[in-house]
Design an enzyme around this catalytic site. Structure first.
Site, PDB file in Angstrom:
ATOM      1  N   TYR A 156       0.856  -1.204   0.000  1.00 21.70           N
ATOM      2  CA  TYR A 156       0.000   0.000   0.000  1.00 21.70           C
ATOM      3  C   TYR A 156       0.888   1.249   0.000  1.00 21.70           C
ATOM      4  CZ  TYR A 156      -2.905   3.763   1.929  1.00 21.70           C
ATOM      5  OH  TYR A 156      -3.526   4.972   2.147  1.00 21.70           O
TER       6      TYR A 156
HETATM    7  N1  LIG Z   1      -8.732   7.420   5.815  1.00 20.02           N
HETATM    8  C1  LIG Z   1      -7.448   7.525   6.140  1.00 20.02           C
HETATM    9  O1  LIG Z   1      -7.086   7.484   7.319  1.00 20.02           O
HETATM   10  C2  LIG Z   1      -6.395   7.726   5.072  1.00 20.02           C
HETATM   11  C3  LIG Z   1      -5.055   7.888   5.492  1.00 20.02           C
HETATM   12  C4  LIG Z   1      -4.083   8.068   4.516  1.00 20.02           C
HETATM   13  C5  LIG Z   1      -4.426   8.120   3.182  1.00 20.02           C
HETATM   14  N2  LIG Z   1      -5.724   7.934   2.805  1.00 20.02           N
HETATM   15  C6  LIG Z   1      -6.028   8.006   1.366  1.00 20.02           C
HETATM   16  O2  LIG Z   1      -7.127   8.877   1.181  1.00 20.02           O
HETATM   17  C7  LIG Z   1      -7.917   8.450   0.074  1.00 20.02           C
HETATM   18  C8  LIG Z   1      -9.359   8.310   0.481  1.00 20.02           C
HETATM   19  O3  LIG Z   1      -9.443   7.350   1.535  1.00 20.02           O
HETATM   20  P1  LIG Z   1     -10.806   7.006   2.270  1.00 20.02           P
HETATM   21  O4  LIG Z   1     -10.489   6.812   3.713  1.00 20.02           O
HETATM   22  O5  LIG Z   1     -11.865   7.941   1.878  1.00 20.02           O
HETATM   23  O6  LIG Z   1     -11.081   5.551   1.652  1.00 20.02           O
HETATM   24  P2  LIG Z   1     -12.435   4.868   1.130  1.00 20.02           P
HETATM   25  O7  LIG Z   1     -12.090   3.447   0.899  1.00 20.02           O
HETATM   26  O8  LIG Z   1     -13.562   5.201   2.042  1.00 20.02           O
HETATM   27  O9  LIG Z   1     -12.678   5.621  -0.251  1.00 20.02           O
HETATM   28  C9  LIG Z   1     -12.063   5.251  -1.444  1.00 20.02           C
HETATM   29  C10 LIG Z   1     -13.137   5.150  -2.524  1.00 20.02           C
HETATM   30  O10 LIG Z   1     -12.470   4.801  -3.732  1.00 20.02           O
HETATM   31  C11 LIG Z   1     -13.252   3.846  -4.417  1.00 20.02           C
HETATM   32  N3  LIG Z   1     -12.354   2.999  -5.179  1.00 20.02           N
HETATM   33  C12 LIG Z   1     -11.391   2.161  -4.709  1.00 20.02           C
HETATM   34  N4  LIG Z   1     -10.743   1.569  -5.730  1.00 20.02           N
HETATM   35  C13 LIG Z   1     -11.312   2.040  -6.877  1.00 20.02           C
HETATM   36  C14 LIG Z   1     -11.088   1.807  -8.249  1.00 20.02           C
HETATM   37  N5  LIG Z   1     -10.138   0.957  -8.661  1.00 20.02           N
HETATM   38  N6  LIG Z   1     -11.870   2.451  -9.142  1.00 20.02           N
HETATM   39  C15 LIG Z   1     -12.849   3.308  -8.754  1.00 20.02           C
HETATM   40  N7  LIG Z   1     -13.109   3.563  -7.453  1.00 20.02           N
HETATM   41  C16 LIG Z   1     -12.350   2.935  -6.529  1.00 20.02           C
HETATM   42  C17 LIG Z   1     -13.989   3.047  -3.356  1.00 20.02           C
HETATM   43  O11 LIG Z   1     -15.222   2.493  -3.836  1.00 20.02           O
HETATM   44  C18 LIG Z   1     -14.196   4.081  -2.258  1.00 20.02           C
HETATM   45  O12 LIG Z   1     -15.487   4.630  -2.290  1.00 20.02           O
HETATM   46  C19 LIG Z   1      -7.274   7.166  -0.433  1.00 20.02           C
HETATM   47  O13 LIG Z   1      -6.432   7.494  -1.497  1.00 20.02           O
HETATM   48  C20 LIG Z   1      -6.464   6.684   0.761  1.00 20.02           C
HETATM   49  O14 LIG Z   1      -5.382   5.892   0.381  1.00 20.02           O
HETATM   50  C21 LIG Z   1      -6.722   7.744   3.717  1.00 20.02           C
END
Ligand SMILES: NC(=O)c1ccc[n+]([C@@H]2O[C@H](COP(=O)([O-])OP(=O)(O)OC[C@H]3O[C@@H](n4cnc5c(N)ncnc54)[C@H](O)[C@@H]3O)[C@@H](O)[C@H]2O)c1
Length: 340
Positions: A156
């Site tokens: 990741y």
């Molecule tokens: N939540 C955290 O603590 C955190 C921390 C660091 C980084 N991030 C990053 O922030 C971003 C958002 O995270 P989040 O917590 O909202 O996650 P989440 O999983 O709730 O949202 C991600 C969304 O992307 C969609 N998705 C995933 N793969 C896909 C694909 N191949 N094609 C189309 N849609 C796809 C999913 O359906 C989901 O709705 C991500 O890039 C994640 O890596 C989040």
């Protein structure tokens, strides 16, 4: 101020994308969402988020995968965004050990497709999510954007680090202003069921025990989601410009010397002990958790802590919600959502 009107956001059915879209719609932007509704966690929660956004006439969405570049190009070409904010990804540190391929497909191929569409459409600013996980085995804290981050501990983290490198090359080649955010443990209402706060509250209310990794000797820079999306909103207006000379790069700025490219931590500038976080949940619920103390999980790190001073220098903003307040807000939402 020149306010960009049209923002294309990927991951709008996800936790952060939903909150960001909601904020930008409230501020008068027109938003086109893009989400593949993957089944990594309960799709009904994603659908509920999208239903909420669709109440606004300034919101429309395309349900498709990032890997499907034809559907993506169609959606972006038709919408003609000023700004693209790419948040969709296969997230999660632990799942990346079980299913690494999902990360290569969504995060590497998917992000490449977004970058290509952004380049072709000549957007004014491309903003994309990276993660504090790229700091990997670094031990010097708080983490700063200018320090080396070359020791990712999971695929990741490696895919997000790859995204940063890919984005730098596109920013350089095509003069595409690009900001990459490194998020630190985001939490709050409408949060992800695979993350600690959701799992803990759900288990405690059901009388099940909670898994406490590294015997509780863990620290996280918890970032409340409203603070995080406010920071993203402000960073939209801080598009990086290619520096004319090294003198244009301020002290502690991660601005590339050769491209309109910058990396910005979005964190709370503080670290909270996991056990204190659990205590805040117990206090709010009025229930003591049954704790199942466990060893550290593979790929996990004992602590994260953001130096968020670059964010503050660029935007004047500093995240401010205390973890006790954030936990209270989450629990209020969760009780209503889950009917518990
Ligand atoms: N939540 C955290 O603590 C955190 C921390 C660091 C980084 N991030 C990053 O922030 C971003 C958002 O995270 P989040 O917590 O909202 O996650 P989440 O999983 O709730 O949202 C991600 C969304 O992307 C969609 N998705 C995933 N793969 C896909 C694909 N191949 N094609 C189309 N849609 C796809 C999913 O359906 C989901 O709705 C991500 O890039 C994640 O890596 C989040």
């Amino acid at each position: 101020m020149c306010v960009p009107q049209k923002v294309f956001i990927t991951g709008t059915a996800g936790f952060i994308g939903f909150h960001l879209a909601r904020l930008l719609l409230a501020e008068g932007y027109s938003v086109h969402g893009f989400d593949g509704m993957t089944d990594y966690y309960d799709v009904r929660l994603k659908q509920r988020r999208h239903q909420h956004l669709l109440q606004s006439t300034s919101f429309a969405a395309t349900e498709a995968m990032l890997e499907d570049h034809e559907r993506m190009d169609e959606a972006i070409d038709a919408f003609q965004p000023d700004i693209i904010i790419h948040l969709a990804a296969q997230a999660g540190v632990r799942y990346s050990i079980e299913n690494p391929r999902a990360y290569i497909n969504s995060n590497v191929v998917g992000t490449f497709n977004i970058m290509e569409a952004a380049r072709r459409n000549g957007v004014a600013h491309l903003l994309m999510a990276s993660t504090s996980s790229v700091y990997g085995a670094n031990e010097d804290m708080p983490f700063t954007e200018t320090e080396k981050a070359d020791t990712p501990l999971t695929i990741y983290a490696a895919t997000k680090k790859a995204n940063e490198a890919m984005a730098h090359s596109y920013a350089h080649l095509w003069n595409l202003p690009t900001t990459m955010f490194r998020f630190f443990t985001v939490y709050g209402p409408w949060g992800r069921p695979d993350l600690a706060l959701y799992k803990f509250v759900d288990a405690i209310l059901d009388g099940r025990s909670i898994d406490v990794y590294n015997h509780g000797d863990m620290y996280r820079d918890f970032t409340y989601v409203d603070d995080l999306v406010r920071a993203i909103r402000l960073l939209i207006d801080a598009a990086p410009r290619r520096p004319a000379s090294p003198a244009d790069i301020g002290e502690g700025d991660s601005l590339s010397p050769v491209a309109p490219f910058r990396i910005v931590n979005i964190g709370n500038n503080d670290k909270v002990r996991l056990l204190d976080f659990i205590e805040a949940i117990e206090d709010e619920l009025g229930i003591k958790a049954k704790r199942n103390y466990m060893d550290m999980q593979p790929g996990d790190v004992p602590a994260t802590w953001a130096d968020a001073s670059l964010l503050e220098r660029l935007t004047g903003y500093r995240p401010q919600t205390s973890y006790r307040e954030g936990v209270r807000n989450f629990i209020g939402w969760y009780r209503d959502y889950a009917g518990k």
